[in-house]
Design a protein around this motif. Sequence first.
Motif, PDB file in Angstrom:
ATOM      1  N   PRO A  25       0.834  -1.204   0.000  1.00 46.29           N
ATOM      2  CA  PRO A  25       0.000   0.000   0.000  1.00 46.29           C
ATOM      3  C   PRO A  25       0.872   1.260   0.000  1.00 46.29           C
ATOM      4  CG  PRO A  25      -0.027  -1.040   2.156  1.00 46.29           C
ATOM      5  CD  PRO A  25       0.737  -1.950   1.241  1.00 46.29           C
ATOM      6  N   GLU A  26       0.236   2.392  -0.248  1.00 47.02           N
ATOM      7  CA  GLU A  26       0.984   3.636  -0.394  1.00 47.02           C
ATOM      8  C   GLU A  26       1.874   3.944   0.805  1.00 47.02           C
ATOM      9  OE1 GLU A  26       0.367   8.424  -1.059  1.00 47.02           O
ATOM     10  OE2 GLU A  26      -1.344   7.089  -1.426  1.00 47.02           O
ATOM     11  N   ARG A  78       5.886   4.498   0.573  1.00 43.46           N
ATOM     12  CA  ARG A  78       6.584   5.699   1.041  1.00 43.46           C
ATOM     13  C   ARG A  78       7.692   5.329   2.034  1.00 43.46           C
ATOM     14  NH1 ARG A  78       4.437  10.326  -0.700  1.00 43.46           N
ATOM     15  NH2 ARG A  78       2.358  10.234  -1.617  1.00 43.46           N
ATOM     16  N   GLU A  79       7.434   4.380   2.932  1.00 39.34           N
ATOM     17  CA  GLU A  79       8.446   3.924   3.885  1.00 39.34           C
ATOM     18  C   GLU A  79       9.629   3.297   3.166  1.00 39.34           C
ATOM     19  OE1 GLU A  79       6.709   1.237   6.688  1.00 39.34           O
ATOM     20  OE2 GLU A  79       5.700   2.826   7.797  1.00 39.34           O
ATOM     21  N   ILE A  80       9.333   2.459   2.191  1.00 38.37           N
ATOM     22  CA  ILE A  80      10.397   1.787   1.438  1.00 38.37           C
ATOM     23  C   ILE A  80      11.258   2.800   0.707  1.00 38.37           C
ATOM     24  CG2 ILE A  80      10.853   0.262  -0.524  1.00 38.37           C
ATOM     25  CD1 ILE A  80       8.265  -1.310   0.420  1.00 38.37           C
ATOM     26  N   ILE A  81      10.630   3.747   0.034  1.00 39.57           N
ATOM     27  CA  ILE A  81      11.378   4.753  -0.726  1.00 39.57           C
ATOM     28  C   ILE A  81      12.192   5.634   0.220  1.00 39.57           C
ATOM     29  CG2 ILE A  81      11.199   6.752  -2.277  1.00 39.57           C
ATOM     30  CD1 ILE A  81      10.617   3.966  -3.590  1.00 39.57           C
ATOM     31  N   SER A  82      11.607   6.049   1.341  1.00 38.86           N
ATOM     32  CA  SER A  82      12.333   6.924   2.269  1.00 38.86           C
ATOM     33  C   SER A  82      13.510   6.220   2.940  1.00 38.86           C
ATOM     34  CB  SER A  82      11.392   7.537   3.302  1.00 38.86           C
ATOM     35  OG  SER A  82      10.932   6.524   4.193  1.00 38.86           O
ATOM     36  N   SER A  83      13.456   4.884   3.016  1.00 39.04           N
ATOM     37  CA  SER A  83      14.556   4.150   3.638  1.00 39.04           C
ATOM     38  C   SER A  83      15.766   3.996   2.734  1.00 39.04           C
ATOM     39  CB  SER A  83      14.060   2.761   4.078  1.00 39.04           C
ATOM     40  OG  SER A  83      13.895   1.913   2.960  1.00 39.04           O
ATOM     41  N   LEU A  84      15.636   4.436   1.487  1.00 39.36           N
ATOM     42  CA  LEU A  84      16.754   4.303   0.553  1.00 39.36           C
ATOM     43  C   LEU A  84      17.919   5.234   0.899  1.00 39.36           C
ATOM     44  CD1 LEU A  84      14.784   3.992  -2.813  1.00 39.36           C
ATOM     45  CD2 LEU A  84      15.815   2.166  -1.447  1.00 39.36           C
ATOM     46  N   GLY A  85      17.651   6.234   1.694  1.00 42.92           N
ATOM     47  CA  GLY A  85      18.708   7.109   2.158  1.00 42.92           C
ATOM     48  C   GLY A  85      19.061   8.250   1.282  1.00 42.92           C
TER      49      GLY A  85
END
Length: 97
Positions: free
Chosen positions: A85-86, A90-97
């Motif tokens: 889900p969205e 967003r969590e996954i993308i923000s964890s990319l650093g």
Amino acid sequence: MTTYIVLINWTELGARNVRESPKRLDAAKKLLGEMGGSFKSFYLTMGECDMVAIVEAPDDAVLARFALLLSSGGNVKTRTMKAFPEFAYREIISSLG
């Protein structure tokens, strides 16, 4: 619950018995419910897939068993995608650093 997108195509047998498809859908909804999951939405589609279902299940193993049981009836073949889900996106993308 985890969300999955299930892409469904009728086999030759399923297409021959297409008039029975609504009964098979009802049986699939009941089966997934008994396994702890549910159908969130279902669509008859045009194009590469005959049908698409958005479902939820407790985990990957439950959905795998469900898909195997559906396919074992010989009327459909499935392809399943795990959906994030969205908020998870967003969590996954923000964890990319």
